[in-house]
Design an enzyme around this catalytic site. Sequence first.
Site, short mmCIF file in Angstrom:
data_model
loop_
_atom_site.label_atom_id
_atom_site.label_comp_id
_atom_site.label_asym_id
_atom_site.label_seq_id
_atom_site.Cartn_x
_atom_site.Cartn_y
_atom_site.Cartn_z
N HIS A 1 -61.11 15.60 16.51
CA HIS A 1 -61.60 14.43 15.75
C HIS A 1 -62.56 13.69 16.67
O HIS A 1 -62.39 13.70 17.89
CB HIS A 1 -60.38 13.56 15.42
CG HIS A 1 -60.65 12.43 14.50
ND1 HIS A 1 -61.24 11.26 14.91
CD2 HIS A 1 -60.39 12.27 13.18
CE1 HIS A 1 -61.32 10.43 13.87
NE2 HIS A 1 -60.81 11.03 12.82
N ASP B 1 -54.12 13.69 21.46
CA ASP B 1 -54.36 12.90 20.26
C ASP B 1 -53.25 13.29 19.27
O ASP B 1 -53.27 14.38 18.70
CB ASP B 1 -55.75 13.23 19.71
CG ASP B 1 -55.98 12.66 18.32
OD1 ASP B 1 -55.07 12.01 17.78
OD2 ASP B 1 -57.08 12.89 17.78
N LYS C 1 -50.81 6.24 9.57
CA LYS C 1 -50.65 7.62 9.08
C LYS C 1 -49.17 8.01 9.00
O LYS C 1 -48.85 9.13 8.63
CB LYS C 1 -51.39 8.59 10.01
CG LYS C 1 -52.91 8.39 9.99
CD LYS C 1 -53.60 9.46 10.77
CE LYS C 1 -55.03 9.11 11.10
NZ LYS C 1 -55.94 9.26 9.96
N CYS D 1 -64.68 13.44 10.24
CA CYS D 1 -64.90 13.00 11.63
C CYS D 1 -64.78 14.19 12.58
O CYS D 1 -64.25 14.04 13.70
CB CYS D 1 -63.94 11.90 12.05
SG CYS D 1 -64.14 10.41 11.10
C1 PLP Z 1 -56.66 13.95 14.56
C2 PLP Z 1 -57.07 12.51 14.45
N1 PLP Z 1 -57.33 11.84 15.57
C3 PLP Z 1 -57.67 10.54 15.55
C4 PLP Z 1 -57.80 9.87 14.36
C5 PLP Z 1 -58.18 8.45 14.39
O1 PLP Z 1 -57.17 7.66 13.87
P1 PLP Z 1 -57.42 6.11 13.70
O2 PLP Z 1 -58.59 5.98 12.77
O3 PLP Z 1 -56.15 5.60 13.10
O4 PLP Z 1 -57.69 5.58 15.04
C6 PLP Z 1 -57.57 10.52 13.17
C7 PLP Z 1 -57.76 9.84 11.89
O5 PLP Z 1 -58.04 10.45 10.88
C8 PLP Z 1 -57.18 11.88 13.22
O6 PLP Z 1 -56.93 12.55 12.10
#
Ligand code: PLP
Length: 414
Positions: A129, A207, A233, A372
Site C-alpha cells: 500500500h 504494515d 478496519k 493505493c
Molecule cells: C495494507 C494497508 N496499509 C495501510 C493502509 C492505510 O490505512 P489508514 O488509511 O487507516 O492509515 C491501508 C488502508 O487501506 C491498507 O489496506
Amino acid sequence: MAVGADTKLDARALRADFPILAQEINGKPLAYLDSAVTAQKPRQVLDAMTQFYETSYGNVHRGVYALAERATEAFEGARERIARFVNAPSSRELIFTRNATEGLNLVAYAWGLTNLGPGDLVVVTELEHHSNFVPWQYVAKRTGAGFRMIPLTDAGELDLDGLDEIVADGRVKVVATNLVSNALGTINPVERLSVWAHQHEAIMVVDGAQAAPHLVIDVHALGCDFFAFSAHKMCGPSGVGALWGRRELLEAMEPFNLGGHMIRKVQFEETTWGDLPHKFEAGTSPIAEAVGFGAAVDYITGAGLDLIERHEHELAAYALERLRDVPGIVLYGPPAERRAGIVSFNIEGIHPHDVAQVLDWEGVAIRAGHHCCQPLMHRLGVAATNRASFYLYTVPEDIDRLADGLLRVRKVFG
Ligand SMILES: Cc1ncc(COP(=O)(O)O)c(C=O)c1O
C-alpha cells in the site's frame, strides 16, 4: 480462544449488531463488500463511545478531578487491551496514532532519518500500500539510501528467490512489508522475512492494517520490530490507530511530533522527552476513539479471530468459485487458502468504475480503483481493479448478490 475444526463463526447472528447493515440502498438490501477500505461498526462499539462521552469524558493525563481520572483509566485500559491483542510484551510499547499510515510515517521519519544513509538499502515489496511505500521511498531519497522492491510472482505472492541479489546492492537496513495485501488479499511470509531482515541487522516493519482485523496477531511470533494498524478496519472508529514497536528501538528514536505531553522538561536552552509511550503522543490524544478501539478489540476477540480467519477463507473460496462463471472475468491473486477475504478482479472491456456503479444500483458496495497500490497495478498491467472484501458480518448471500450483479453489468455493457 481454542476452537474445534468444525466450530463456525455465526455471521448471521453477528449482523444483528451492525445497525447500518439493516438498511436498503437504491431499494435493495445493502450488500457491503468493502470492509477492506473500512469496516462497519457494531452497536457495542457505538455504545461504548456514547457512554464514555456521557459519563467519563475529560482530557487524559492532565487533571486530578474525577472525570479526568476516569477518562485516563478508560484510555489506558484500552491501550492495555490493544497491546494484549497483538501480544505486545508491554503496553508502554503501544503508541496511539491517527491510523496505520501515521504509524508507518513515524517509523520512517523517527528511525529512518537518523539511521539511514548512502550505501544503505530500504527494501519494500511490489505489493505495498502507498502508506508503507511512499514514506520509505521519500526517506530513502532524503538520506541517500537505496530503495528496492521484492517482486511478485504471477500468482500475486512475494518472490523471495531474488533476496540474495538485493543484498549484493548494499547494506539492508529496513525491510517493510504488509502482512496481508489490501489489493490481492495475499498473506505474506513475514516470519521468514523477519529472520532474513535480522540476519542482515535490518529492522522489520510490518504494515498490519489488513491483518489485525482478520488474523490472530502475535508480534513476538512474527519476529518484527514494528507493527502498525488502524482501528477503523477492525470495527473501531476512524481517527485512531496504533503502532507497536520494540522498546529499545523506540527509546533510542527521536520523537516524531513535538509539543505538549511528550516532554519531560522544557527550558529555553533545551527540551527533554517523556517516557514511552508519551514521547510519541504529542498533543491531545484521540481519547473517545481509543476507548472505541478498545471496545472493537473486545468485540472481534469475542467473535474469535481464528473463526473470523476461517470464515473469510471460506468466503474467499466461495467468491472465487462463483465469480469464475462471469463471462470475461479476470481474477487476481493467490488461491483462497493463501489469502484473506479479499477478491480483486476485472471484467474485460468494462472499466472498474462502471462495474462498481452498476453494482451500486443493485445495493452492492465494492471498491474500484488502484487501491493505493500503483506499483502493483503497474505489475498487473492495469490501471485499476474491482475489489470485493469480506468481514465477520459477510454472508454467502452477499457474494451471490455480487455474482448476480456482475451478470447485470455484462448485460448493461453488452
Ligand atoms: C495494507 C494497508 N496499509 C495501510 C493502509 C492505510 O490505512 P489508514 O488509511 O487507516 O492509515 C491501508 C488502508 O487501506 C491498507 O489496506
